[in-house]
Write a protein that holds these residues in place. Structure first.
Motif, PDB file in Angstrom:
ATOM      1  N   MET A  84       0.855  -1.169   0.000  1.00 50.45           N
ATOM      2  CA  MET A  84       0.000   0.000   0.000  1.00 50.45           C
ATOM      3  C   MET A  84       0.901   1.231   0.000  1.00 50.45           C
ATOM      4  N   ASP A  85       0.670   2.119  -0.956  1.00 50.81           N
ATOM      5  CA  ASP A  85       1.437   3.360  -0.989  1.00 50.81           C
ATOM      6  C   ASP A  85       0.493   4.541  -0.804  1.00 50.81           C
ATOM      7  N   ILE A  86       0.868   5.443   0.081  1.00 50.80           N
ATOM      8  CA  ILE A  86       0.093   6.655   0.307  1.00 50.80           C
ATOM      9  C   ILE A  86       0.977   7.822  -0.071  1.00 50.80           C
ATOM     10  N   ILE A  87       0.509   8.584  -1.052  1.00 54.12           N
ATOM     11  CA  ILE A  87       1.259   9.732  -1.543  1.00 54.12           C
ATOM     12  C   ILE A  87       0.392  10.949  -1.314  1.00 54.12           C
ATOM     13  N   HIS A  88       0.968  12.014  -0.757  1.00 56.65           N
ATOM     14  CA  HIS A  88       0.152  13.190  -0.530  1.00 56.65           C
ATOM     15  C   HIS A  88       0.928  14.481  -0.751  1.00 56.65           C
ATOM     16  N   THR A  89       0.192  15.502  -1.076  1.00 53.80           N
ATOM     17  CA  THR A  89       0.712  16.854  -1.150  1.00 53.80           C
ATOM     18  C   THR A  89      -0.247  17.706  -0.335  1.00 53.80           C
ATOM     19  N   THR A  90       0.219  18.830   0.155  1.00 56.79           N
ATOM     20  CA  THR A  90      -0.633  19.652   1.004  1.00 56.79           C
ATOM     21  C   THR A  90      -0.914  20.997   0.354  1.00 56.79           C
ATOM     22  N   VAL A  91      -2.075  21.560   0.716  1.00 58.76           N
ATOM     23  CA  VAL A  91      -2.493  22.874   0.258  1.00 58.76           C
ATOM     24  C   VAL A  91      -2.909  23.655   1.496  1.00 58.76           C
ATOM     25  N   ALA A  92      -2.321  24.819   1.711  1.00 61.73           N
ATOM     26  CA  ALA A  92      -2.686  25.666   2.847  1.00 61.73           C
ATOM     27  C   ALA A  92      -3.721  26.690   2.392  1.00 61.73           C
ATOM     28  N   LYS A 108      -6.316  29.128   7.824  1.00 62.28           N
ATOM     29  CA  LYS A 108      -5.847  28.351   8.977  1.00 62.28           C
ATOM     30  C   LYS A 108      -5.892  26.845   8.731  1.00 62.28           C
ATOM     31  N   TYR A 109      -6.306  26.416   7.541  1.00 60.35           N
ATOM     32  CA  TYR A 109      -6.471  24.993   7.235  1.00 60.35           C
ATOM     33  C   TYR A 109      -5.320  24.456   6.392  1.00 60.35           C
ATOM     34  N   LEU A 110      -4.974  23.207   6.647  1.00 63.37           N
ATOM     35  CA  LEU A 110      -3.988  22.495   5.845  1.00 63.37           C
ATOM     36  C   LEU A 110      -4.698  21.275   5.251  1.00 63.37           C
ATOM     37  N   ILE A 111      -4.837  21.264   3.943  1.00 65.39           N
ATOM     38  CA  ILE A 111      -5.559  20.206   3.236  1.00 65.39           C
ATOM     39  C   ILE A 111      -4.537  19.239   2.644  1.00 65.39           C
ATOM     40  N   VAL A 158      -9.008  12.603   2.342  1.00 69.44           N
ATOM     41  CA  VAL A 158      -8.420  13.916   2.555  1.00 69.44           C
ATOM     42  C   VAL A 158      -8.369  14.195   4.050  1.00 69.44           C
ATOM     43  N   SER A 159      -7.275  14.794   4.476  1.00 73.81           N
ATOM     44  CA  SER A 159      -7.106  15.250   5.846  1.00 73.81           C
ATOM     45  C   SER A 159      -7.196  16.774   5.840  1.00 73.81           C
ATOM     46  N   ILE A 160      -8.005  17.309   6.747  1.00 74.93           N
ATOM     47  CA  ILE A 160      -8.126  18.767   6.879  1.00 74.93           C
ATOM     48  C   ILE A 160      -7.744  19.106   8.306  1.00 74.93           C
ATOM     49  N   THR A 198     -15.856   7.038  -1.423  1.00 79.26           N
ATOM     50  CA  THR A 198     -16.150   5.734  -2.026  1.00 79.26           C
ATOM     51  C   THR A 198     -15.802   5.630  -3.505  1.00 79.26           C
ATOM     52  N   PRO A 199     -15.826   6.715  -4.290  1.00 79.08           N
ATOM     53  CA  PRO A 199     -15.449   6.533  -5.703  1.00 79.08           C
ATOM     54  C   PRO A 199     -14.018   6.011  -5.838  1.00 79.08           C
ATOM     55  N   ARG A 200     -13.789   5.210  -6.844  1.00 76.95           N
ATOM     56  CA  ARG A 200     -12.437   4.737  -7.175  1.00 76.95           C
ATOM     57  C   ARG A 200     -12.039   5.392  -8.493  1.00 76.95           C
ATOM     58  N   PHE A 201     -10.730   5.557  -8.694  1.00 78.89           N
ATOM     59  CA  PHE A 201     -10.230   6.320  -9.826  1.00 78.89           C
ATOM     60  C   PHE A 201      -9.220   5.507 -10.617  1.00 78.89           C
ATOM     61  N   ASP A 202      -9.133   5.835 -11.915  1.00 81.99           N
ATOM     62  CA  ASP A 202      -8.205   5.136 -12.803  1.00 81.99           C
ATOM     63  C   ASP A 202      -6.770   5.608 -12.635  1.00 81.99           C
ATOM     64  N   SER A 203      -6.587   6.822 -12.129  1.00 82.86           N
ATOM     65  CA  SER A 203      -5.226   7.351 -11.996  1.00 82.86           C
ATOM     66  C   SER A 203      -5.036   8.064 -10.663  1.00 82.86           C
ATOM     67  N   HIS A 204      -3.784   8.152 -10.272  1.00 80.43           N
ATOM     68  CA  HIS A 204      -3.416   8.875  -9.052  1.00 80.43           C
ATOM     69  C   HIS A 204      -3.840  10.331  -9.158  1.00 80.43           C
ATOM     70  N   ALA A 205      -3.626  10.937 -10.326  1.00 80.90           N
ATOM     71  CA  ALA A 205      -3.949  12.355 -10.529  1.00 80.90           C
ATOM     72  C   ALA A 205      -5.445  12.618 -10.363  1.00 80.90           C
ATOM     73  N   GLN A 206      -6.291  11.721 -10.894  1.00 77.27           N
ATOM     74  CA  GLN A 206      -7.743  11.898 -10.742  1.00 77.27           C
ATOM     75  C   GLN A 206      -8.155  11.819  -9.276  1.00 77.27           C
ATOM     76  N   ALA A 207      -7.612  10.859  -8.561  1.00 81.76           N
ATOM     77  CA  ALA A 207      -7.938  10.701  -7.142  1.00 81.76           C
ATOM     78  C   ALA A 207      -7.456  11.891  -6.329  1.00 81.76           C
ATOM     79  N   GLN A 208      -6.258  12.380  -6.635  1.00 78.35           N
ATOM     80  CA  GLN A 208      -5.708  13.530  -5.908  1.00 78.35           C
ATOM     81  C   GLN A 208      -6.540  14.784  -6.175  1.00 78.35           C
ATOM     82  N   ARG A 209      -6.927  14.979  -7.415  1.00 82.12           N
ATOM     83  CA  ARG A 209      -7.757  16.139  -7.772  1.00 82.12           C
ATOM     84  C   ARG A 209      -9.094  16.090  -7.032  1.00 82.12           C
ATOM     85  N   TYR A 210      -9.720  14.919  -7.010  1.00 80.63           N
ATOM     86  CA  TYR A 210     -11.010  14.760  -6.343  1.00 80.63           C
ATOM     87  C   TYR A 210     -10.889  15.050  -4.837  1.00 80.63           C
TER      88      TYR A 210
END
Length: 81
Positions: free
Chosen positions: A1-9, A12-15, A31-33, A49-61
């Motif tokens: 299992m690989d978990i890859i994340h980037t953050t957006v500030a 006062k929130y970090l997404i 998503v963690s807020i 619950t939706p599943r995605f074909d690509s990492h980019a689609q899942a990250q965007r969602y």
């Protein structure tokens, strides 16, 4: 299992979108807020619950869902005089 994340500030929130490659070959999104600091820190995690074909689609969602949550919370705090 690989978990890859980037953050957006945002204010006062970090997404942080959290994307996982599933055993079925697709991608699951969460998503963690986070807000606050130290003992006052609060972290909300939402799994989707939706599943995605690509990492980019899942990250965007996940990022869009996190930003939408923040917008809803900050919009309700704005008081029009």
């Amino acid at each position: 299992m690989d978990i890859i994340h980037t953050t957006v500030a945002v204010g006062k929130y970090l997404i942080s979108p959290l994307i996982r490659h599933t055993d079925d070959g697709d991608f699951a999104a969460s998503v963690s807020i986070r807000s606050g600091q130290g003992r006052s820190m609060h972290d909300r995690v939402m799994r989707f619950t939706p599943r995605f074909d690509s990492h980019a689609q899942a990250q965007r969602y996940a990022t869009e869902q996190g930003l939408g949550w923040v917008r809803e919370r900050t919009r309700s705090r704005v008081v029009v005089a």
